[in-house]
Write an enzyme that holds these catalytic residues in place. Structure first.
Site, mmCIF file in Angstrom:
data_model
loop_
_atom_site.group_PDB
_atom_site.id
_atom_site.type_symbol
_atom_site.label_atom_id
_atom_site.label_comp_id
_atom_site.label_asym_id
_atom_site.label_seq_id
_atom_site.Cartn_x
_atom_site.Cartn_y
_atom_site.Cartn_z
ATOM 1 N N ARG A 195 4.143 -8.530 0.033
ATOM 2 C CA ARG A 195 3.250 -8.711 -1.014
ATOM 3 C C ARG A 195 4.013 -8.587 -2.353
ATOM 4 O O ARG A 195 4.326 -7.273 -2.705
ATOM 5 C CB ARG A 195 1.959 -7.874 -1.136
ATOM 6 C CG ARG A 195 1.070 -7.871 0.318
ATOM 7 C CD ARG A 195 0.471 -9.143 0.395
ATOM 8 N NE ARG A 195 0.002 -9.468 1.923
ATOM 9 C CZ ARG A 195 -1.253 -8.942 2.582
ATOM 10 N NH1 ARG A 195 -1.804 -8.158 1.777
ATOM 11 N NH2 ARG A 195 -1.221 -9.267 3.881
ATOM 12 N N GLU A 207 3.349 -8.022 -5.191
ATOM 13 C CA GLU A 207 2.094 -7.629 -6.043
ATOM 14 C C GLU A 207 2.530 -6.273 -6.946
ATOM 15 O O GLU A 207 3.011 -5.479 -6.262
ATOM 16 C CB GLU A 207 0.570 -7.363 -5.365
ATOM 17 C CG GLU A 207 -0.566 -7.277 -5.685
ATOM 18 C CD GLU A 207 -1.666 -6.953 -4.777
ATOM 19 O OE1 GLU A 207 -2.664 -6.299 -5.153
ATOM 20 O OE2 GLU A 207 -1.596 -7.213 -3.623
ATOM 21 N N ARG A 219 -1.980 3.381 -2.210
ATOM 22 C CA ARG A 219 -2.311 2.320 -1.045
ATOM 23 C C ARG A 219 -1.594 1.098 -0.926
ATOM 24 O O ARG A 219 -1.907 0.510 -0.140
ATOM 25 C CB ARG A 219 -3.745 2.211 -0.747
ATOM 26 C CG ARG A 219 -4.403 1.790 -1.824
ATOM 27 C CD ARG A 219 -5.993 1.753 -1.405
ATOM 28 N NE ARG A 219 -6.795 0.728 -2.076
ATOM 29 C CZ ARG A 219 -7.633 -0.013 -1.567
ATOM 30 N NH1 ARG A 219 -8.056 0.264 -0.171
ATOM 31 N NH2 ARG A 219 -8.280 -0.933 -2.157
ATOM 32 N N HIS A 220 -0.816 0.842 -1.981
ATOM 33 C CA HIS A 220 0.013 -0.313 -1.851
ATOM 34 C C HIS A 220 1.270 -0.442 -1.642
ATOM 35 O O HIS A 220 2.024 0.384 -2.484
ATOM 36 C CB HIS A 220 -0.452 -1.243 -3.301
ATOM 37 C CG HIS A 220 -1.712 -1.679 -3.253
ATOM 38 N ND1 HIS A 220 -2.778 -1.020 -3.856
ATOM 39 C CD2 HIS A 220 -2.329 -3.079 -3.022
ATOM 40 C CE1 HIS A 220 -4.124 -1.788 -3.822
ATOM 41 N NE2 HIS A 220 -3.633 -2.984 -3.296
ATOM 42 N N GLU A 234 -10.300 0.185 3.332
ATOM 43 C CA GLU A 234 -10.457 -0.976 4.344
ATOM 44 C C GLU A 234 -8.805 -0.759 5.054
ATOM 45 O O GLU A 234 -7.784 -0.673 4.511
ATOM 46 C CB GLU A 234 -10.414 -2.178 3.429
ATOM 47 C CG GLU A 234 -10.133 -3.548 4.045
ATOM 48 C CD GLU A 234 -8.888 -4.275 3.743
ATOM 49 O OE1 GLU A 234 -8.802 -4.589 2.620
ATOM 50 O OE2 GLU A 234 -8.158 -4.682 4.725
ATOM 51 N N SER A 239 -8.930 -6.663 7.682
ATOM 52 C CA SER A 239 -9.837 -7.758 7.053
ATOM 53 C C SER A 239 -9.653 -8.946 8.333
ATOM 54 O O SER A 239 -8.562 -9.218 8.701
ATOM 55 C CB SER A 239 -9.219 -8.146 5.755
ATOM 56 O OG SER A 239 -10.198 -8.659 5.095
ATOM 57 N N ARG A 252 -1.454 2.277 6.364
ATOM 58 C CA ARG A 252 -2.699 2.771 6.141
ATOM 59 C C ARG A 252 -3.316 3.693 7.159
ATOM 60 O O ARG A 252 -4.493 4.469 7.060
ATOM 61 C CB ARG A 252 -3.665 1.612 5.556
ATOM 62 C CG ARG A 252 -3.103 1.390 4.177
ATOM 63 C CD ARG A 252 -4.367 0.307 3.519
ATOM 64 N NE ARG A 252 -4.044 -0.388 2.406
ATOM 65 C CZ ARG A 252 -4.731 -1.250 1.741
ATOM 66 N NH1 ARG A 252 -5.696 -1.841 2.051
ATOM 67 N NH2 ARG A 252 -4.074 -1.653 0.633
#
Lengths: 565, 565
Positions: B337, B339, B345-346, B488, B491, B539
């Site tokens: 990712r 991002e 948590r990323h 989370e 998903s 996670r």
């Protein structure tokens, strides 16, 4: 009334439309007379010529006839539907959107045997083939590697319409079938479930396939010989590119289903064997800041505002895990090679099964562990995947894979001597070329009756700088390759764990020390002696099964020319 | 002779060098006299001043004294070595280069208990700490999560020199220790093997650590509170960046050893549970030709002469495997990712535990399988990794992870109502913000006493276009998230398997159909209804253990600012 209707009819362009409203009208002599009594005008208000009139008259008759035919068909269909005793027993199912929780058991096709004879069962599968003969229709339902014959015939509870519907289902559509299992007198050779067939009582289409398939599953399933030629002369063949372009169809063949189930077994057995030996699974990053192994053949990634690379192997990270006291580690994951090699055995992305292990005093402790792991894997495959092996063998015939227990370990000079004796001119400090590896594989098979062996003690000069030299003779090194059917599947070695000696060896290889400082520094805080190796998963699958191309053992292969699907 | 030697000596710059050759020379009055009898010249051939001469004379005397001292020490050392009763029992081992296959058993530190009392054993580990007091030296030997005390004291078989050697071994060096196991009267609280100690008879350094460590293992092992502050006031702390910069040292702490052993368990339990349920492992390509999920947050790769991307998830490939009849598949591997999120948590690269499954009639069949998988995983961790959980808990205190069996399943509107009741203003078709997820986690724990639950039926508008709408009410969708400690971790959803409906939904989302044609085409040849989900491995580890940062659960984490080591 008729005349008025026909007046409207004869205006060109409206014929088609009007005929729909005239479904009960029959042309008759009255109509002819009616037409004669009028001067007919075209849509622009000009009187029409006799010929034009005649043409229009013919068209009108044709239209009326068509209308009548349609009407009759319509009526017949309505009638038929009303009369269709099976109308609730077949059809296209509404898209399954999780509306209800049906408590229906769907028996896997592979589980249908004569033990279920006379039982009513539901199955789900694909319509593999169908053959309708008017009053009956034979279908083959396929689910993964398994196939069963089904049959519908017009009878008390089955209408002609249902049989017709069945015959018209497009190949590869997913269907739910309900019927009674019947044993058959003569084996159905074309199906895996050859002792039984299903007499269908209900059939519904769950998901419809397009009528035109880019390849036929049957064509993609035919036996192939080593050079890619078909065993059965004259039959359609599916070339590799077509297969790969339409991979989801190709993967549906029983052969591919079997290949990838066995491959899952390769990974499982690799992990289980090592976990049982106290190895810990780790995960190494794929995006790295410095190009490992000198920067050649490495993919570049844009990483925010800088550049990064895709790891060619997890080796540095495995070794760091050893320096970090994990002692015995393995990792399975993608490795990347930006090598423009378009051969049967190269991929630009493949799955590496890597391991690294601290040892006590001799790297043969590790060699032994890897050798035993391969034997455990080969045995596990032979014991648990016999169906898959045989399924694949039907399309890609191959000798069963042979191995010795314990692993055969040859010394490099021994191997060179075998090649020399076979007429190959090479020195014992030269690397093995691919053809020589192949030849050596055949020689080893002749002499030792094994498709798998370990070649130990490679010449130091053909191995990377981090390879530990042999303590007795620096011409050799503490390194090894492992082979299956004459192709390399693992390369490994004792690594140098001493930072000073590593620096010395790197210099001897003409490597700029600055570029590998981080690597060398990993060993500055104490590191146990260790050795390891990396295995190409796809190659193991390919060679175990005797396939001819590594792409057959990669779900969605990547090579210099292929990035899709 | 002496005079000649001294003539050479007095040339400045040679003093140091010459004194090495004069180790047995003593300055005496004779020397003084000798010097007076000569006119002394400097190296340029000029006569030297009295002061200069005096200075040189002093230097010469100093040098001679030093030479004498060195000679004495040398002699003493030789004598000492000759007298050293222990000289063969300690020292730096030659680099282990696999010279011999020693048949020596190295007992793992974790296996040393009072059951081995009075036995002689060899162990290998790191010198964790040492404390020398002249005649004796206490050391702690560490191997992975385990530590044991060793002690050498001067005695019949142990020389002073050996004790000194032992006291001087640098921390983190790897040592082989031979000694007798003794039970102790008072528990050794600082060691995991608290009932015993080893009275050392031999000690050898296998791999020496640099004297200066960039971080101390003890400092990196101290308890931390949630905000990153240390529990023990005033003690040195090691911040996250220092840990990550020197990851191989940080990973040696018992806490990190335990975290990554448990993480290996997460993967193993995920795979084993699903394999037992008939899932097949697959491997999806990481290099893809088109940016999945719209092209945002995707890394670009140079692929020979074109551009490619790194897959953000294996979803398309899992779905293609379903369309290709694999029915139930899982895959574990790197996902990427791009991002620019710098949160606890990323990560930009993490390990996805992904699964996809064809179902019969309702996606809850899949929900059930995933829910059961999590419960099997949580139970497996609780049963098999209790040592690891407790080890981690000592540094990162956390409540034990709670879960219900079967999984608690909440409906989205229910969850929104709980939040509304707790004072949060939000509509039931709004997405959950991160703080609301956290709060909901606390509310659910209060009400149901579980740290794990499933939230079903998300609003359609907050989910991707390929999510199947609820058949009863298109405000909702057949989709779900799963949570651990209010964050989370999965998903998932029923995916649309009908190409026409998928096209319709994509258009409704304003997506250019051309860009997703290949995806839509995957469903044109028949595809069973299916659902699945993706789990972030790091996670799960972080939240199961109650860690505060996902980087603690990534061996070599990658984030927008970190690409090394």
């Amino acid at each position: 009334m008729i005349a008025r209707s026909l007046r409207r009819l004869v205006y060109a362009g409206q014929t088609q439309c009007a005929c729909k409203r005239l479904v009960n009208l029959k042309p008759s002599n009255n109509v002819q007379n009616t037409l004669r009594r009028f001067t007919v005008f075209d849509p622009d208000g000009k009187p029409m010529s006799k010929n034009a009139l005649k043409k229009q008259q013919k068209e009108a008759e044709k239209a009326a006839k068509k209308a009548q035919r349609l009407a009759e068909q319509n009526e017949a269909a309505k009638q038929a539907e009303a009369d269709d005793i099976s109308k609730d027993f077949y059809g296209d199912m509404k898209m399954i959107q999780s509306t209800e929780k049906l408590d229906r058991v769907l028996v896997p096709v592979g589980d249908i045997t004569s033990a279920s004879a006379e039982k009513d069962i539901w199955i789900r599968g694909r319509l593999h083939t169908s053959r309708g003969t008017g009053k009956q229709c034979f279908i083959v339902v396929r689910h993964q590697q398994w196939t069963v014959q089904g049959l519908v015939f017009v009878g008390e509870a089955i209408s002609k319409q249902m049989v017709k519907f069945c015959a018209n289902i497009t190949k590869e559509s997913i269907i739910d079938v309900f019927g009674v299992v019947k044993t058959v007198e003569q084996k159905i050779e074309s199906c895996t479930q050859s002792d039984v067939e299903i007499h269908i009582k209900k059939i519904f289409v769950v998901s419809k396939a397009a009528a035109q398939l880019p390849l036929q599953i049957e064509d993609a399933s035919r036996p192939e010989l080593e050079d890619g030629k078909l065993g059965e002369a004259g039959r359609a063949r599916v070339n590799l590119d077509t297969r790969l372009d339409n991979r989801i169809l190709d993967l549906r063949t029983t052969t591919k289903q079997a290949i990838f189930r066995l491959q899952a077994g390769v990974c499982r057995l690799f992990r289980e064997t090592l976990t049982n030996k106290g190895f810990c699974e780790i995960h190494s990053p794929k995006i790295i800041s410095a190009a490992s192994e000198g920067g050649a053949n490495v993919f570049t990634v844009s990483y925010f505002k800088r550049s990064a690379f895709l790891a060619q192997s997890p080796q540095l990270y495995k070794q760091m895990a050893i320096a970090a006291d994990f002692d015995k580690v393995f990792t399975t994951g993608a490795v990347f090679r930006a090598e423009d090699s378009n051969t049967h055995r190269h991929l630009t992305e493949f799955v590496g099964l890597d391991l690294e292990m601290a040892f006590r005093y001799h790297y043969h402790e590790v060699l032994q562990v890897i050798g035993d792991m391969f034997i455990a894997m080969f045995k596990g495959l032979r014991e648990n995947y016999q169906t898959e092996i045989q399924t694949v063998g039907r399309q890609y015939p191959a000798e069963p894979f042979k191995f010795l227990e314990p692993s055969l370990i040859l010394q490099y000079p021994e191997a060179v001597k075998m090649l020399n004796d076979a007429g190959v001119e090479m020195q014992d400090n030269e690397d093995l070329s691919t053809p020589n590896e192949k030849l050596l594989g055949r020689l080893v098979r002749q002499k030792y009756d094994t498709d798998y062996y370990i070649l130990d003690k490679y010449p130091l000069e053909v191995r990377p700088f981090y390879t530990m030299p042999d303590p007795e003779n620096p011409k050799w090194s503490n390194s090894y390759d492992m082979f299956m059917r004459g192709e390399e599947i693992l390369s490994g070695a004792q690594r140098i764990h001493d930072p000073e000696f590593l620096t010395e060896r790197a210099k001897a290889h003409g490597i700029d020390i600055k570029t590998i400082e981080a690597y060398i520094d990993s060993f500055r805080y104490g590191c146990p002696p260790h050795a390891g190796g990396g295995i190409g998963m796809e190659r193991v699958t390919m060679l175990y099964l005797g396939l001819h191309n590594v792409r057959s053992a990669s779900l969605f292969p990547r090579d210099p020319k292929r990035l899709t699907p």
